[in-house]
Design a protein around this motif. Structure first.
Motif, short mmCIF file in Angstrom:
data_model
loop_
_atom_site.label_atom_id
_atom_site.label_comp_id
_atom_site.label_asym_id
_atom_site.label_seq_id
_atom_site.Cartn_x
_atom_site.Cartn_y
_atom_site.Cartn_z
N GLY A 1 6.61 -6.70 -12.45
CA GLY A 1 6.54 -5.50 -11.63
C GLY A 1 7.41 -5.60 -10.38
N ALA A 2 7.76 -6.80 -9.98
CA ALA A 2 8.63 -7.00 -8.82
C ALA A 2 10.04 -6.51 -9.09
N LEU A 3 10.38 -6.32 -10.35
CA LEU A 3 11.73 -5.91 -10.71
C LEU A 3 11.88 -4.39 -10.81
N SER A 4 10.77 -3.67 -10.82
CA SER A 4 10.84 -2.26 -11.17
C SER A 4 10.69 -1.29 -9.99
N ILE B 1 14.02 -12.08 -4.63
CA ILE B 1 15.07 -11.70 -5.58
C ILE B 1 16.25 -11.07 -4.84
N GLN B 2 15.96 -10.19 -3.88
CA GLN B 2 17.03 -9.56 -3.11
C GLN B 2 17.82 -10.56 -2.29
N LYS B 3 17.20 -11.68 -1.95
CA LYS B 3 17.89 -12.73 -1.19
C LYS B 3 18.56 -13.74 -2.12
N ASN B 4 18.58 -13.47 -3.42
CA ASN B 4 19.17 -14.36 -4.42
C ASN B 4 18.49 -15.73 -4.44
N VAL B 5 17.18 -15.72 -4.23
CA VAL B 5 16.38 -16.94 -4.30
C VAL B 5 15.73 -16.98 -5.66
N VAL B 6 15.88 -18.10 -6.34
CA VAL B 6 15.24 -18.25 -7.65
C VAL B 6 13.79 -18.67 -7.41
N SER B 7 12.89 -17.85 -7.88
CA SER B 7 11.47 -18.13 -7.72
C SER B 7 10.84 -18.14 -9.10
N VAL B 8 9.97 -19.10 -9.32
CA VAL B 8 9.27 -19.20 -10.60
C VAL B 8 7.78 -19.03 -10.32
N PRO B 9 7.31 -17.79 -10.37
CA PRO B 9 5.89 -17.57 -10.10
C PRO B 9 5.03 -18.10 -11.24
N GLY B 10 3.88 -18.61 -10.89
CA GLY B 10 2.98 -19.12 -11.90
C GLY B 10 2.33 -17.99 -12.69
N ALA B 11 2.04 -18.26 -13.93
CA ALA B 11 1.34 -17.30 -14.78
C ALA B 11 0.55 -18.08 -15.82
N GLU C 1 0.83 -1.20 0.00
CA GLU C 1 0.00 0.00 0.00
C GLU C 1 0.87 1.25 0.00
N VAL C 2 2.02 1.17 0.65
CA VAL C 2 2.93 2.31 0.71
C VAL C 2 3.56 2.57 -0.65
N ARG C 3 3.85 1.52 -1.38
CA ARG C 3 4.57 1.62 -2.66
C ARG C 3 3.69 1.45 -3.88
N ASP C 4 2.39 1.29 -3.71
CA ASP C 4 1.47 1.07 -4.82
C ASP C 4 1.89 -0.16 -5.63
N ARG C 5 2.17 -1.23 -4.93
CA ARG C 5 2.53 -2.51 -5.54
C ARG C 5 1.66 -3.60 -4.96
N SER C 6 1.65 -4.76 -5.59
CA SER C 6 0.87 -5.89 -5.08
C SER C 6 1.68 -6.67 -4.05
N ARG C 7 1.00 -7.50 -3.29
CA ARG C 7 1.70 -8.39 -2.33
C ARG C 7 2.65 -9.30 -3.07
N CYS C 8 2.23 -9.73 -4.24
CA CYS C 8 3.08 -10.58 -5.07
C CYS C 8 4.39 -9.86 -5.39
N HIS C 9 4.31 -8.59 -5.77
CA HIS C 9 5.51 -7.81 -6.09
C HIS C 9 6.44 -7.75 -4.89
N VAL C 10 5.89 -7.49 -3.72
CA VAL C 10 6.71 -7.37 -2.51
C VAL C 10 7.39 -8.70 -2.20
N ALA C 11 6.62 -9.78 -2.23
CA ALA C 11 7.19 -11.10 -1.92
C ALA C 11 8.26 -11.51 -2.94
N LEU C 12 7.96 -11.33 -4.23
CA LEU C 12 8.94 -11.68 -5.26
C LEU C 12 10.20 -10.82 -5.17
N HIS C 13 10.00 -9.53 -4.91
CA HIS C 13 11.16 -8.63 -4.80
C HIS C 13 12.05 -9.03 -3.63
N TRP C 14 11.43 -9.40 -2.52
CA TRP C 14 12.19 -9.84 -1.34
C TRP C 14 13.00 -11.09 -1.67
#
Length: 74
Positions: free
Chosen positions: A51-54, A30-40, A15-28
């Motif tokens: 959007g997690a990258l931007s 990524i910052q921890k160097n964890v490879v995540s493959v989100p479904g789409a 809510e603070v950054r105008d992003r989704s929960r998915c963006h926050v979780a994926l970004h976190w």
């Protein structure tokens, strides 16, 4: 500690950054160097996931997530 505090934090930060929960979780992850493959199931969902990258999290936000994740693991 119940996971609800971690989940609550992941709900609050977007809510603070105008992003989704998915963006926050994926970004976190990524910052921890964890490879995540989100479904789409569609190209729109795949674009949404990028959007997690931007955006950048502040160091205090990352520390908050880290603290709650560590407490949840205990």
């Amino acid at each position: 500690m119940p996971p609800s505090r971690l989940v609550g934090l992941l709900r609050e930060l977007p809510e603070v950054r105008d992003r989704s929960r998915c963006h926050v979780a994926l970004h976190w992850l990524i910052q921890k160097n964890v490879v995540s493959v989100p479904g789409a199931k569609s190209s729109a969902q795949a674009r949404h996931n990028t959007g997690a990258l931007s955006f950048a999290r502040s160091s205090s936000e990352i520390k908050d997530i880290e603290r709650e994740a560590a407490a949840w693991r205990e």
